[in-house]
Motif scaffolding. Structure first.
Motif, short mmCIF file in Angstrom:
data_model
loop_
_atom_site.label_atom_id
_atom_site.label_comp_id
_atom_site.label_asym_id
_atom_site.label_seq_id
_atom_site.Cartn_x
_atom_site.Cartn_y
_atom_site.Cartn_z
N LEU A 81 0.82 -1.21 0.00
CA LEU A 81 0.00 0.00 0.00
C LEU A 81 0.86 1.27 0.00
CD1 LEU A 81 -2.67 -1.05 2.68
CD2 LEU A 81 -2.71 -1.46 0.21
N VAL A 82 0.26 2.38 -0.39
CA VAL A 82 0.97 3.66 -0.46
C VAL A 82 1.32 4.17 0.94
CG1 VAL A 82 -0.12 4.33 -2.65
CG2 VAL A 82 -1.19 5.01 -0.47
N VAL A 83 2.27 5.09 1.02
CA VAL A 83 2.65 5.72 2.29
C VAL A 83 1.41 6.41 2.87
CG1 VAL A 83 4.05 7.54 3.36
CG2 VAL A 83 5.06 6.03 1.63
N GLY A 84 1.17 6.22 4.16
CA GLY A 84 -0.02 6.79 4.80
C GLY A 84 -1.05 5.72 5.12
N MET A 85 -0.95 4.57 4.41
CA MET A 85 -1.86 3.45 4.66
C MET A 85 -1.09 2.35 5.39
SD MET A 85 -4.72 4.43 3.27
CE MET A 85 -5.67 2.93 3.52
N ASN A 86 -1.64 1.85 6.51
CA ASN A 86 -1.04 0.71 7.21
C ASN A 86 -1.73 -0.56 6.72
OD1 ASN A 86 -1.19 3.07 9.41
ND2 ASN A 86 0.65 1.86 9.73
N ASP A 87 -0.91 -1.50 6.27
CA ASP A 87 -1.46 -2.74 5.74
C ASP A 87 -1.59 -3.75 6.87
OD1 ASP A 87 -2.24 -4.80 4.16
OD2 ASP A 87 -0.44 -4.84 2.91
N VAL A 88 -2.82 -4.04 7.28
CA VAL A 88 -3.00 -5.05 8.32
C VAL A 88 -3.74 -6.26 7.74
CG1 VAL A 88 -2.67 -3.68 10.40
CG2 VAL A 88 -4.88 -3.64 9.32
N SER A 89 -3.50 -6.48 6.45
CA SER A 89 -4.05 -7.65 5.76
C SER A 89 -3.12 -8.85 5.99
CB SER A 89 -4.11 -7.38 4.26
OG SER A 89 -2.79 -7.41 3.73
N ASN A 90 -3.45 -9.97 5.37
CA ASN A 90 -2.52 -11.11 5.35
C ASN A 90 -1.95 -11.27 3.94
OD1 ASN A 90 -4.89 -11.95 4.12
ND2 ASN A 90 -4.70 -14.07 4.81
N LEU A 91 -1.87 -10.15 3.20
CA LEU A 91 -1.49 -10.23 1.79
C LEU A 91 -0.10 -9.67 1.52
CD1 LEU A 91 -4.91 -8.94 0.43
CD2 LEU A 91 -4.20 -11.33 0.76
N GLY A 92 0.59 -10.29 0.57
CA GLY A 92 1.88 -9.77 0.11
C GLY A 92 1.66 -8.79 -1.03
N LYS A 93 2.79 -8.31 -1.57
CA LYS A 93 2.72 -7.32 -2.65
C LYS A 93 2.02 -7.89 -3.88
CE LYS A 93 5.61 -3.65 -4.35
NZ LYS A 93 6.96 -3.22 -4.68
N ASP A 94 2.06 -9.21 -4.05
CA ASP A 94 1.41 -9.86 -5.19
C ASP A 94 -0.10 -10.04 -4.97
OD1 ASP A 94 1.37 -11.80 -3.24
OD2 ASP A 94 2.48 -13.31 -4.37
N GLY A 95 -0.60 -9.58 -3.81
CA GLY A 95 -2.04 -9.67 -3.53
C GLY A 95 -2.48 -11.04 -3.02
N LYS A 96 -1.51 -11.94 -2.82
CA LYS A 96 -1.87 -13.30 -2.35
C LYS A 96 -1.55 -13.43 -0.86
CE LYS A 96 -1.36 -15.83 -6.66
NZ LYS A 96 -0.55 -14.99 -7.55
N PRO A 97 -2.26 -14.35 -0.17
CA PRO A 97 -1.95 -14.56 1.25
C PRO A 97 -0.46 -14.90 1.44
CG PRO A 97 -4.02 -15.63 0.72
CD PRO A 97 -3.45 -15.14 -0.59
N LEU A 98 0.13 -14.35 2.50
CA LEU A 98 1.56 -14.57 2.79
C LEU A 98 1.80 -16.05 3.11
CD1 LEU A 98 1.97 -11.45 5.10
CD2 LEU A 98 3.10 -11.73 2.87
N ALA A 99 2.99 -16.53 2.78
CA ALA A 99 3.35 -17.92 3.08
C ALA A 99 3.38 -18.13 4.59
CB ALA A 99 4.73 -18.22 2.50
N ARG A 100 3.15 -19.37 5.01
CA ARG A 100 3.07 -19.67 6.43
C ARG A 100 4.33 -19.23 7.18
NH1 ARG A 100 1.04 -25.37 9.06
NH2 ARG A 100 0.42 -24.43 11.03
N ASP A 101 5.49 -19.40 6.55
CA ASP A 101 6.75 -19.06 7.24
C ASP A 101 7.21 -17.63 6.94
OD1 ASP A 101 7.43 -19.36 4.62
OD2 ASP A 101 9.13 -20.71 4.97
N SER A 102 6.36 -16.82 6.33
CA SER A 102 6.74 -15.43 6.02
C SER A 102 7.04 -14.68 7.32
CB SER A 102 5.59 -14.76 5.26
OG SER A 102 5.53 -13.38 5.55
#
Ligand SMILES: [Fe+2]
Length: 295
Positions: A81-102
């Motif tokens: 996300l852009v500066v000013g937005m805090n990302d509290v999703s479970n998503l990486g930059k590719d828009g997919k859920p982060l790997a379990r060991d991320s």
């Protein structure tokens, strides 16, 4: 239609109708929302399909947006996300859920502990605003606990005992309690503990509250096990069901809370599925206590 607030819980939390968060709002509307925040500490705005730009513009009605640097282990080039937005999703930059060991995912699991946003900063946050862009089907409720009601319910002896106590807060304390213990030298500098009063007074209402957070891991002048036991006891007291509101997310809910008056946590959810939650944060205006002199 004027701003209207309906209580959702016996001690705090209101639901706001009569305001369109996607458009500029009047000074009167800002004042009504601020008064609602002072009273309810958590406000729910249902059906607000905001863009990031609209969310940031709405947030600026209540103060400056907090500088998010130093608040996580995600490298700037990995941010979604852009500066000013805090990302509290479970998503990486590719828009997919982060790997379990991320590492990013494991660090973010700390958000499932009771906390107050940015209590690890010398000037902690005022408000947080969380927008539900993709709701996870299973779990992921956000719970809030009223730290004013929790303070009021303490006996006088305890109130006297804790009145002037000062805690040390750090992301390394909250994450460390989950066994996340490896940090680079740069992260150790970034996450250096800061001081916060344990009892805060609201600048407008004058109400006192417990300033608890899982980031708190020490109390000045107190042996650590004794301090952590006291913090654990107070947290247990403060998060009894009678002080807690459970928010079950509906798409496009926007929830705004006062970090000076409440704690919150997200509950576990199905992390194989996306949960896209985006936060903006209103910066606080003063430290709660003087910081230690820089070494
Ligand atoms: Fe949070």
């Amino acid at each position: 239609m004027p701003v209207a607030i309906r209580p959702l819980h016996p001690v705090f939390v209101g639901e706001v109708t009569g305001v369109d968060v996607t458009k500029p709002i009047s000074r009167e509307e800002v004042a009504a929302i601020e008064a609602g925040m002072d009273k309810y500490a958590v406000l729910v705005f249902p059906g607000q399909a905001v863009t990031d730009e609209q969310q940031m513009a709405f947030t600026r009605n209540f103060g400056n947006i907090e500088d998010a640097r130093g608040g996580n282990v995600t490298k700037p080039e990995d941010k979604r996300l852009v500066v000013g937005m805090n990302d509290v999703s479970n998503l990486g930059k590719d828009g997919k859920p982060l790997a379990r060991d991320s590492r990013q995912r494991l660090f973010n699991i700390g958000n499932m502990l009771w906390h107050s946003d940015s209590s690890f900063r010398p000037i902690p946050a005022k408000y947080s605003l969380l927008s539900a862009r993709v709701v996870n089907k299973k779990g992921g409720n956000t719970e809030f606990a009223d730290m004013r009601a929790a303070y009021d319910a303490l006996d006088d002896e305890m109130k006297r005992e804790i009145e002037d106590l000062v805690c040390e807060h750090s992301l390394m304390y909250s994450r460390g309690s989950l066994g996340f213990l490896d940090y680079s030298e740069e992260e150790k500098r970034m996450f250096k503990p800061v001081r916060q009063r344990l009892v805060r007074t609201h600048p407008v209402t004058g109400r006192k509250s417990l300033y608890l957070s899982s980031h708190a891991g020490a109390i000045l002048g107190m042996p650590m096990p004794e301090a952590r036991m006291l913090l654990r006891d107070l947290t247990e007291h403060a998060t009894q069901p009678k002080f807690v509101y459970v928010h079950k997310w509906t798409l496009h809910d926007l929830v705004m809370w006062d970090n000076r008056q409440v704690m919150h946590r997200v509950r576990r959810y199905d992390e194989s599925q996306p949960r896209d939650m985006r936060r903006t944060t209103v910066a606080g205006d003063a430290p709660t206590v003087a910081q230690a002199a820089a070494e």
